[in-house]
Design a protein around this motif. Sequence first.
Motif, PDB file in Angstrom:
ATOM      1  N   LYS A 192     -38.764  -6.831 -16.103  1.00  0.00           N
ATOM      2  CA  LYS A 192     -37.372  -6.465 -15.804  1.00  0.00           C
ATOM      3  C   LYS A 192     -36.467  -7.681 -15.893  1.00  0.00           C
ATOM      4  N   ALA A 193     -37.015  -8.856 -15.635  1.00  0.00           N
ATOM      5  CA  ALA A 193     -36.225 -10.089 -15.659  1.00  0.00           C
ATOM      6  C   ALA A 193     -36.067 -10.666 -17.060  1.00  0.00           C
ATOM      7  N   GLN A 194     -36.651 -10.028 -18.059  1.00  0.00           N
ATOM      8  CA  GLN A 194     -36.575 -10.569 -19.420  1.00  0.00           C
ATOM      9  C   GLN A 194     -35.135 -10.591 -19.924  1.00  0.00           C
ATOM     10  N   ARG A 195     -34.875 -11.531 -20.817  1.00  0.00           N
ATOM     11  CA  ARG A 195     -33.543 -11.635 -21.406  1.00  0.00           C
ATOM     12  C   ARG A 195     -33.634 -11.702 -22.921  1.00  0.00           C
ATOM     13  N   HIS A 196     -34.662 -11.079 -23.471  1.00  0.00           N
ATOM     14  CA  HIS A 196     -34.853 -11.113 -24.929  1.00  0.00           C
ATOM     15  C   HIS A 196     -33.832 -10.253 -25.638  1.00  0.00           C
ATOM     16  N   GLY A 197     -33.392  -9.216 -24.993  1.00  0.00           N
ATOM     17  CA  GLY A 197     -32.481  -8.270 -25.592  1.00  0.00           C
ATOM     18  C   GLY A 197     -32.345  -7.086 -24.653  1.00  0.00           C
ATOM     19  N   GLU A 198     -31.682  -6.065 -25.092  1.00  0.00           N
ATOM     20  CA  GLU A 198     -31.441  -4.889 -24.262  1.00  0.00           C
ATOM     21  C   GLU A 198     -32.628  -3.937 -24.370  1.00  0.00           C
ATOM     22  N   PHE A 199     -33.169  -3.525 -23.221  1.00  0.00           N
ATOM     23  CA  PHE A 199     -34.319  -2.623 -23.166  1.00  0.00           C
ATOM     24  C   PHE A 199     -33.891  -1.210 -22.769  1.00  0.00           C
ATOM     25  N   ALA A 200     -32.604  -0.945 -22.774  1.00  0.00           N
ATOM     26  CA  ALA A 200     -32.096   0.383 -22.417  1.00  0.00           C
ATOM     27  C   ALA A 200     -32.319   1.341 -23.580  1.00  0.00           C
ATOM     28  N   PRO A 229     -34.463 -14.275 -36.259  1.00  0.00           N
ATOM     29  CA  PRO A 229     -33.008 -14.159 -36.175  1.00  0.00           C
ATOM     30  C   PRO A 229     -32.477 -13.810 -34.788  1.00  0.00           C
ATOM     31  N   SER A 230     -33.331 -13.296 -33.898  1.00  0.00           N
ATOM     32  CA  SER A 230     -32.838 -12.965 -32.564  1.00  0.00           C
ATOM     33  C   SER A 230     -33.095 -14.076 -31.538  1.00  0.00           C
ATOM     34  N   TYR A 231     -33.827 -15.126 -31.934  1.00  0.00           N
ATOM     35  CA  TYR A 231     -34.071 -16.219 -30.992  1.00  0.00           C
ATOM     36  C   TYR A 231     -32.751 -16.899 -30.654  1.00  0.00           C
ATOM     37  N   GLN A 232     -32.487 -17.037 -29.373  1.00  0.00           N
ATOM     38  CA  GLN A 232     -31.232 -17.576 -28.839  1.00  0.00           C
ATOM     39  C   GLN A 232     -30.048 -16.660 -29.114  1.00  0.00           C
ATOM     40  N   ASN A 233     -30.317 -15.450 -29.600  1.00  0.00           N
ATOM     41  CA  ASN A 233     -29.228 -14.539 -29.947  1.00  0.00           C
ATOM     42  C   ASN A 233     -29.652 -13.085 -29.756  1.00  0.00           C
ATOM     43  N   PRO A 234     -30.055 -12.626 -28.596  1.00  0.00           N
ATOM     44  CA  PRO A 234     -30.051 -13.237 -27.271  1.00  0.00           C
ATOM     45  C   PRO A 234     -31.424 -13.700 -26.796  1.00  0.00           C
ATOM     46  N   CYS A 235     -32.496 -13.484 -27.574  1.00  0.00           N
ATOM     47  CA  CYS A 235     -33.870 -13.747 -27.117  1.00  0.00           C
ATOM     48  C   CYS A 235     -34.054 -15.207 -26.720  1.00  0.00           C
ATOM     49  N   SER A 254     -28.994   1.611 -25.755  1.00  0.00           N
ATOM     50  CA  SER A 254     -28.511   0.424 -26.471  1.00  0.00           C
ATOM     51  C   SER A 254     -29.635  -0.593 -26.637  1.00  0.00           C
ATOM     52  N   ASN A 255     -30.747  -0.142 -27.150  1.00  0.00           N
ATOM     53  CA  ASN A 255     -31.915  -1.002 -27.323  1.00  0.00           C
ATOM     54  C   ASN A 255     -31.693  -1.963 -28.490  1.00  0.00           C
ATOM     55  N   THR A 256     -31.971  -3.235 -28.263  1.00  0.00           N
ATOM     56  CA  THR A 256     -31.731  -4.263 -29.268  1.00  0.00           C
ATOM     57  C   THR A 256     -32.490  -3.990 -30.560  1.00  0.00           C
ATOM     58  N   LEU A 257     -33.782  -3.651 -30.475  1.00  0.00           N
ATOM     59  CA  LEU A 257     -34.562  -3.419 -31.690  1.00  0.00           C
ATOM     60  C   LEU A 257     -34.127  -2.146 -32.415  1.00  0.00           C
ATOM     61  N   ALA A 258     -33.737  -1.115 -31.663  1.00  0.00           N
ATOM     62  CA  ALA A 258     -33.260   0.112 -32.297  1.00  0.00           C
ATOM     63  C   ALA A 258     -31.942  -0.141 -33.035  1.00  0.00           C
ATOM     64  N   GLU A 259     -31.106  -0.996 -32.472  1.00  0.00           N
ATOM     65  CA  GLU A 259     -29.829  -1.314 -33.107  1.00  0.00           C
ATOM     66  C   GLU A 259     -29.959  -2.334 -34.229  1.00  0.00           C
ATOM     67  N   HIS A 260     -31.029  -3.141 -34.182  1.00  0.00           N
ATOM     68  CA  HIS A 260     -31.237  -4.198 -35.183  1.00  0.00           C
ATOM     69  C   HIS A 260     -32.683  -4.213 -35.653  1.00  0.00           C
ATOM     70  N   PRO A 261     -33.135  -3.183 -36.375  1.00  0.00           N
ATOM     71  CA  PRO A 261     -34.523  -3.159 -36.834  1.00  0.00           C
ATOM     72  C   PRO A 261     -34.857  -4.333 -37.755  1.00  0.00           C
ATOM     73  N   GLU A 262     -33.852  -4.923 -38.380  1.00  0.00           N
ATOM     74  CA  GLU A 262     -34.087  -6.061 -39.264  1.00  0.00           C
ATOM     75  C   GLU A 262     -34.656  -7.266 -38.509  1.00  0.00           C
ATOM     76  N   PHE A 263     -34.451  -7.336 -37.186  1.00  0.00           N
ATOM     77  CA  PHE A 263     -35.013  -8.439 -36.401  1.00  0.00           C
ATOM     78  C   PHE A 263     -36.521  -8.499 -36.523  1.00  0.00           C
ATOM     79  N   ILE A 264     -37.159  -7.344 -36.750  1.00  0.00           N
ATOM     80  CA  ILE A 264     -38.615  -7.310 -36.894  1.00  0.00           C
ATOM     81  C   ILE A 264     -39.031  -6.854 -38.297  1.00  0.00           C
ATOM     82  N   GLY A 265     -38.106  -6.882 -39.235  1.00  0.00           N
ATOM     83  CA  GLY A 265     -38.414  -6.530 -40.607  1.00  0.00           C
ATOM     84  C   GLY A 265     -38.636  -5.047 -40.835  1.00  0.00           C
ATOM     85  N   ALA A 266     -38.055  -4.211 -39.981  1.00  0.00           N
ATOM     86  CA  ALA A 266     -38.276  -2.765 -40.068  1.00  0.00           C
ATOM     87  C   ALA A 266     -37.110  -2.052 -40.723  1.00  0.00           C
TER      88      ALA A 266
END
Length: 136
Positions: free
Chosen positions: A58-66, A119-125, A69-81
């Motif tokens: 819960k304390a993670q700050r890698h991105g949004e886990f909601a 691409p997501s390291y420090q932005n926000p990961c 507004s999930n970070t990976l769902a909004e930016h699949p390119e972060f993981i090459g998807a």
Amino acid sequence: MPSYSDRSDFMAGVYVIEFESEEHARLFVETYGSCPVWPLIAQLPDRRKVFVLARELKAQRHGEFAEESNTLAEHPEFIGARSVEFRRDDGLVGILGSPRLTTGEAAKPPCGSDCSTCPSYQNPCRGCPATRMFGL
């Protein structure tokens, strides 16, 4: 080093990730198969898709886990998807057994990824929670 073992420290959800090819999906499973916060990663019958059971701090700050507004769902390119679907269900934490995660132990992420090229390291990961760089 921080250690997390109480179920209330964690949240959970499920990802279905679609890649351009079966080979991209296979490589993703191979790369992230040892991730300490993703206890299950597997290719689905449509071999371009990967199922991920995620248990995150819960304390993670890698991105949004909601879910909305999930970070990976909004930016699949972060993981090459090609696309990412996500459903959050914190009730999954209870069926996974006692979670244990100690951060700050490794010099590199256990999956072999290089955070500095992501691409997501420090932005926000802030990096993998299983490494010394977490939280910096």
